[in-house]
Design a protein around this motif. Structure first.
Motif, PDB file in Angstrom:
ATOM      1  N   LEU A 187      16.651  22.434 -19.529  1.00  0.00           N
ATOM      2  CA  LEU A 187      16.456  21.318 -20.438  1.00  0.00           C
ATOM      3  C   LEU A 187      15.456  21.687 -21.535  1.00  0.00           C
ATOM      4  N   ILE A 188      14.377  22.346 -21.170  1.00  0.00           N
ATOM      5  CA  ILE A 188      13.389  22.788 -22.158  1.00  0.00           C
ATOM      6  C   ILE A 188      14.049  23.714 -23.175  1.00  0.00           C
ATOM      7  N   GLU A 189      14.857  24.654 -22.710  1.00  0.00           N
ATOM      8  CA  GLU A 189      15.540  25.581 -23.626  1.00  0.00           C
ATOM      9  C   GLU A 189      16.468  24.839 -24.582  1.00  0.00           C
ATOM     10  N   LEU A 190      17.200  23.847 -24.085  1.00  0.00           N
ATOM     11  CA  LEU A 190      18.103  23.081 -24.950  1.00  0.00           C
ATOM     12  C   LEU A 190      17.324  22.271 -25.981  1.00  0.00           C
ATOM     13  N   VAL A 191      16.207  21.684 -25.571  1.00  0.00           N
ATOM     14  CA  VAL A 191      15.383  20.905 -26.495  1.00  0.00           C
ATOM     15  C   VAL A 191      14.721  21.831 -27.511  1.00  0.00           C
ATOM     16  N   LYS A 192      14.264  22.983 -27.040  1.00  0.00           N
ATOM     17  CA  LYS A 192      13.659  23.980 -27.930  1.00  0.00           C
ATOM     18  C   LYS A 192      14.636  24.383 -29.033  1.00  0.00           C
ATOM     19  N   CYS A 193      15.908  24.488 -28.692  1.00  0.00           N
ATOM     20  CA  CYS A 193      16.952  24.861 -29.658  1.00  0.00           C
ATOM     21  C   CYS A 193      17.481  23.650 -30.432  1.00  0.00           C
ATOM     22  N   LYS A 194      16.937  22.477 -30.134  1.00  0.00           N
ATOM     23  CA  LYS A 194      17.306  21.219 -30.793  1.00  0.00           C
ATOM     24  C   LYS A 194      18.770  20.831 -30.548  1.00  0.00           C
ATOM     25  N   ALA A 195      19.299  21.204 -29.403  1.00  0.00           N
ATOM     26  CA  ALA A 195      20.680  20.882 -29.061  1.00  0.00           C
ATOM     27  C   ALA A 195      20.853  19.416 -28.673  1.00  0.00           C
ATOM     28  N   ASP A 196      19.747  18.703 -28.498  1.00  0.00           N
ATOM     29  CA  ASP A 196      19.782  17.324 -28.015  1.00  0.00           C
ATOM     30  C   ASP A 196      19.551  16.279 -29.090  1.00  0.00           C
ATOM     31  N   ARG A 197      19.400  16.659 -30.336  1.00  0.00           N
ATOM     32  CA  ARG A 197      18.885  15.759 -31.359  1.00  0.00           C
ATOM     33  C   ARG A 197      19.830  14.627 -31.761  1.00  0.00           C
ATOM     34  N   GLU A 198      21.087  14.724 -31.436  1.00  0.00           N
ATOM     35  CA  GLU A 198      22.014  13.648 -31.793  1.00  0.00           C
ATOM     36  C   GLU A 198      22.187  12.630 -30.679  1.00  0.00           C
ATOM     37  N   ASP A 199      21.526  12.842 -29.549  1.00  0.00           N
ATOM     38  CA  ASP A 199      21.712  11.979 -28.391  1.00  0.00           C
ATOM     39  C   ASP A 199      20.485  11.123 -28.109  1.00  0.00           C
ATOM     40  N   VAL A 200      20.721   9.965 -27.523  1.00  0.00           N
ATOM     41  CA  VAL A 200      19.665   9.073 -27.065  1.00  0.00           C
ATOM     42  C   VAL A 200      19.675   9.161 -25.542  1.00  0.00           C
ATOM     43  N   TYR A 201      18.511   9.435 -24.947  1.00  0.00           N
ATOM     44  CA  TYR A 201      18.460   9.634 -23.501  1.00  0.00           C
ATOM     45  C   TYR A 201      17.052   9.450 -22.969  1.00  0.00           C
ATOM     46  N   MET A 202      16.957   9.405 -21.650  1.00  0.00           N
ATOM     47  CA  MET A 202      15.689   9.423 -20.934  1.00  0.00           C
ATOM     48  C   MET A 202      15.770  10.553 -19.922  1.00  0.00           C
ATOM     49  N   VAL A 203      14.625  11.110 -19.591  1.00  0.00           N
ATOM     50  CA  VAL A 203      14.552  12.115 -18.536  1.00  0.00           C
ATOM     51  C   VAL A 203      14.025  11.398 -17.297  1.00  0.00           C
ATOM     52  N   TYR A 204      14.778  11.486 -16.207  1.00  0.00           N
ATOM     53  CA  TYR A 204      14.421  10.828 -14.951  1.00  0.00           C
ATOM     54  C   TYR A 204      14.102  11.870 -13.885  1.00  0.00           C
ATOM     55  N   ALA A 205      13.184  11.517 -12.993  1.00  0.00           N
ATOM     56  CA  ALA A 205      12.799  12.375 -11.871  1.00  0.00           C
ATOM     57  C   ALA A 205      12.743  11.499 -10.616  1.00  0.00           C
ATOM     58  N   PRO A 206      12.702  12.122  -9.445  1.00  0.00           N
ATOM     59  CA  PRO A 206      12.585  11.325  -8.212  1.00  0.00           C
ATOM     60  C   PRO A 206      11.318  10.464  -8.239  1.00  0.00           C
ATOM     61  N   ASN A 207      11.401   9.278  -7.637  1.00  0.00           N
ATOM     62  CA  ASN A 207      10.226   8.407  -7.551  1.00  0.00           C
ATOM     63  C   ASN A 207       9.045   9.166  -6.985  1.00  0.00           C
ATOM     64  N   SER A 208       7.883   8.855  -7.483  1.00  0.00           N
ATOM     65  CA  SER A 208       6.610   9.418  -7.013  1.00  0.00           C
ATOM     66  C   SER A 208       6.447  10.900  -7.343  1.00  0.00           C
ATOM     67  N   THR A 209       7.164  11.395  -8.329  1.00  0.00           N
ATOM     68  CA  THR A 209       6.976  12.773  -8.764  1.00  0.00           C
ATOM     69  C   THR A 209       5.675  12.840  -9.557  1.00  0.00           C
ATOM     70  N   ASP A 210       4.774  13.712  -9.136  1.00  0.00           N
ATOM     71  CA  ASP A 210       3.500  13.835  -9.831  1.00  0.00           C
ATOM     72  C   ASP A 210       3.601  14.760 -11.038  1.00  0.00           C
ATOM     73  N   ASP A 211       4.094  15.958 -10.833  1.00  0.00           N
ATOM     74  CA  ASP A 211       4.161  16.958 -11.894  1.00  0.00           C
ATOM     75  C   ASP A 211       5.531  17.623 -11.922  1.00  0.00           C
ATOM     76  N   LEU A 212       5.921  18.039 -13.115  1.00  0.00           N
ATOM     77  CA  LEU A 212       7.105  18.881 -13.260  1.00  0.00           C
ATOM     78  C   LEU A 212       6.741  20.281 -12.802  1.00  0.00           C
ATOM     79  N   TYR A 213       7.730  21.047 -12.364  1.00  0.00           N
ATOM     80  CA  TYR A 213       7.500  22.431 -11.956  1.00  0.00           C
ATOM     81  C   TYR A 213       8.754  23.248 -12.258  1.00  0.00           C
ATOM     82  N   PRO A 214       8.578  24.555 -12.458  1.00  0.00           N
ATOM     83  CA  PRO A 214       9.734  25.405 -12.790  1.00  0.00           C
ATOM     84  C   PRO A 214      10.830  25.295 -11.729  1.00  0.00           C
TER      85      PRO A 214
END
Length: 158
Positions: free
Chosen positions: A57-84
């Protein structure tokens, strides 16, 4: 490259990392599969309502492949930090009723996911990190995202 998805199911309801395979969220996970049906490959175009490894997802955003879309990024409940390697869901934004109450998509609710990032904030953090340090590693991008989530402030990579 193939854009076919590999789906896996499990009775587990939490994010469960798998060695050599996709993680599971709510017992269901998917990421693009290679021609042999098992090897993950990077999705070359951005698709809403799909699971992504945060790295991809980071690579796609870095390349601006997502700029025409409206979205939210969701994670499991109670997720504290993102990780590789973490699997997140990129889905539709919530709806609002006439009283301004928020209603999340049924799929998001059924998997017990919560909002991790609004599109604009995710893009802003990734864009700034890339501008500051084009050679930044995925770990550095994730550090920037976690810092922003915790402090509502951008981390300086200089």
């Amino acid at each position: 490259m193939s854009s076919r998805l590999v789906f896996a199911s499990s009775p587990d309801n939490l994010l469960e990392p798998r060695v050599g395979g996709p993680a599971l969220i709510g017992g269901v996970a998917a990421w693009p599969a290679g021609e042999d049906g098992t090897s993950p490959v990077l999705v070359s175009n951005f698709i809403v309502n799909m699971f992504y490894k945060i790295d991809d997802l980071i690579e796609l955003v870095k390349c601006k492949a997502d700029r025409e879309d409206v979205y939210m990024v969701y994670a499991p409940n109670s997720t504290d930090d993102l990780y590789p390697g973490m699997v997140v869901y990129v889905g539709d934004v919530p709806d609002f009723d006439e009283d301004d109450n928020e209603f999340f998509p049924d799929f998001v609710k059924s998997l017990a996911l919560e909002v991790c990032y609004m599109r604009e904030h995710f893009q802003d953090v990734v864009d700034l990190a890339y501008k500051q340090k084009p050679s930044a590693s995925i770990d550095e991008f994730i550090k920037c995202l976690n810092h922003y989530a915790a402090h509502d402030d951008f981390l300086d990579l200089h």
